[in-house]
Design an enzyme around this catalytic site. Sequence first.
Site, PDB file in Angstrom:
ATOM      1  N   SER A   1       0.856  -1.181   0.000  1.00 42.65           N
ATOM      2  CA  SER A   1       0.000   0.000   0.000  1.00 42.65           C
ATOM      3  C   SER A   1       0.891   1.229   0.000  1.00 42.65           C
ATOM      4  O   SER A   1       2.123   1.139   0.020  1.00 42.65           O
ATOM      5  CB  SER A   1      -0.906   0.004   1.233  1.00 42.65           C
ATOM      6  N   LYS A   2       0.266   2.394   0.003  1.00 38.25           N
ATOM      7  CA  LYS A   2       1.018   3.650  -0.077  1.00 38.25           C
ATOM      8  C   LYS A   2       1.917   3.879   1.134  1.00 38.25           C
ATOM      9  O   LYS A   2       2.838   4.686   1.080  1.00 38.25           O
ATOM     10  CB  LYS A   2       0.053   4.827  -0.255  1.00 38.25           C
ATOM     11  N   ARG A   3       1.633   3.174   2.239  1.00 37.25           N
ATOM     12  CA  ARG A   3       2.513   3.359   3.406  1.00 37.25           C
ATOM     13  C   ARG A   3       3.876   2.693   3.181  1.00 37.25           C
ATOM     14  O   ARG A   3       4.845   2.993   3.879  1.00 37.25           O
ATOM     15  CB  ARG A   3       1.853   2.802   4.670  1.00 37.25           C
ATOM     16  N   HIS A   4       3.948   1.771   2.218  1.00 34.87           N
ATOM     17  CA  HIS A   4       5.216   1.107   1.914  1.00 34.87           C
ATOM     18  C   HIS A   4       5.986   1.846   0.819  1.00 34.87           C
ATOM     19  O   HIS A   4       7.195   2.034   0.917  1.00 34.87           O
ATOM     20  CB  HIS A   4       4.959  -0.335   1.440  1.00 34.87           C
TER      21      HIS A   4
END
Length: 466
Positions: A238-241
């Site tokens: 996801s965008k957190r990665h």
Amino acid sequence: MKKVVTRFAPSPTGTLHIGGVRTALFNYVYAKKYNGLFLVRIEDTDRVRSTKEFEKNILDSLHSIGLSPDLEPINQSERNEIYSAAAQKIIDSKQAYYCECSIERLDKMRSDQQANGQKPQYDGRCRDLNLDKSDKRVLRLKTPLEGEIVVKDFVRGDIVFNNSELDDLIILRGDGSPTYHLCNVVDDYEQGVTTVIRGEDHTSNTPRQMHIQNALGYPELEYAHLPLVLGEDKKRLSKRHAATSLEEYQDIGYLDSAILNTLARLGWSKGDSEVFYLEDLIRDFEISEVQKSGAIFDITKLDFLNSQHMANLSLEDFKNYLTPFMIKHDIDINTHPKIDLLIESMRSSGTTFSNVADNLKCYFLDVESYNENAINKFIGDSDEVLQGLKSRIADIADWSVEGLDNLLADYREEKNLKVPQVNQPLRIALTGSTNSPSLGLTLFLFDQIEVVKRINDLMGQIHKES
């Protein structure tokens, strides 16, 4: 032997996800390996979230990265009559029934089942009531009550499901609109799909869809459920990665070939080989060699592979790829009098074209800022070295790499200074930091007047701060 046909079936509810590119890639490569067809289907039955803008992004992105479908894509939103006809066929064969159970009853049923430690599933209350069609009733498939169904999976082997754990799924809603499972099965048949390659999150959908296939008399398909693309914490990417859309990576300056190379390595490998191009993948890829466990997306691996693909470009191709990133800085690379030498000396200075463009700015524009840590370490508040070098550089007649290297060596020997004590102050003056090619070459990439000007600029900065 039947012609292999694969398909990629995205929902246009967002831009093309990097995990979706991996799925499309494996479908494309598998089809091409066997001289088959790669198709695209737009699953846009979610009218609230689906948009034409996202659909265009997906199709444009696939085309841009070299995964264009062999036939015109189809849209599920335009095929309701086909789905209705298929549903009627199931009704006529008495393998479906109308259900009038309310949402409240279904919620209570599932709650009671969970409280009793049972798997939540429809209890078949309306299965034998022979209800007529109405706008308040859904159509459910009559799933076999006994026995088992076996999914033959290229990646995971035989996956066995007990029919008793597969309840009677809804294939038409009360308003007559088809559900995902029915659309999926009918479209695969209508498109002539032979092989379904998709993420492992669809594994539980497959036996349900196989029951629909059986009810319609459709032929069996081949299946491969790919490991999910995960972040470094082993959770779904996801965008957190990291950035998740293909566009973002292209905009940063990653080569399409490097992106495909990296994605191909997510769940598949071929000996010790690291660098692959699409034609290599088509030749070497084996779907049965895909691993079962989740595949971790590592940005450092993408950086490494991108640097390898960048290094393999010809000078002209490298310049063509670099040009739009320089234009973002309002720089025309052809204005540099030694552009080919400059590019050759700087092409490995970054792992993306955006990085390289940033590193090249100082060769076209005045230094915007100096690295303070570098100044403190190599210059301090004294410009003695810069002052001594400036006069010699201003007077040198041999403005060549060799002549400049000799000038620097003579100065170091005369002043009994080490290489960093002489070279790094000059690098900072020219580029703002201590990173550049060999110093003689770096000096040569500028003209003599510009070098003197930049030395003066840095000396002025030192005096201003002291």
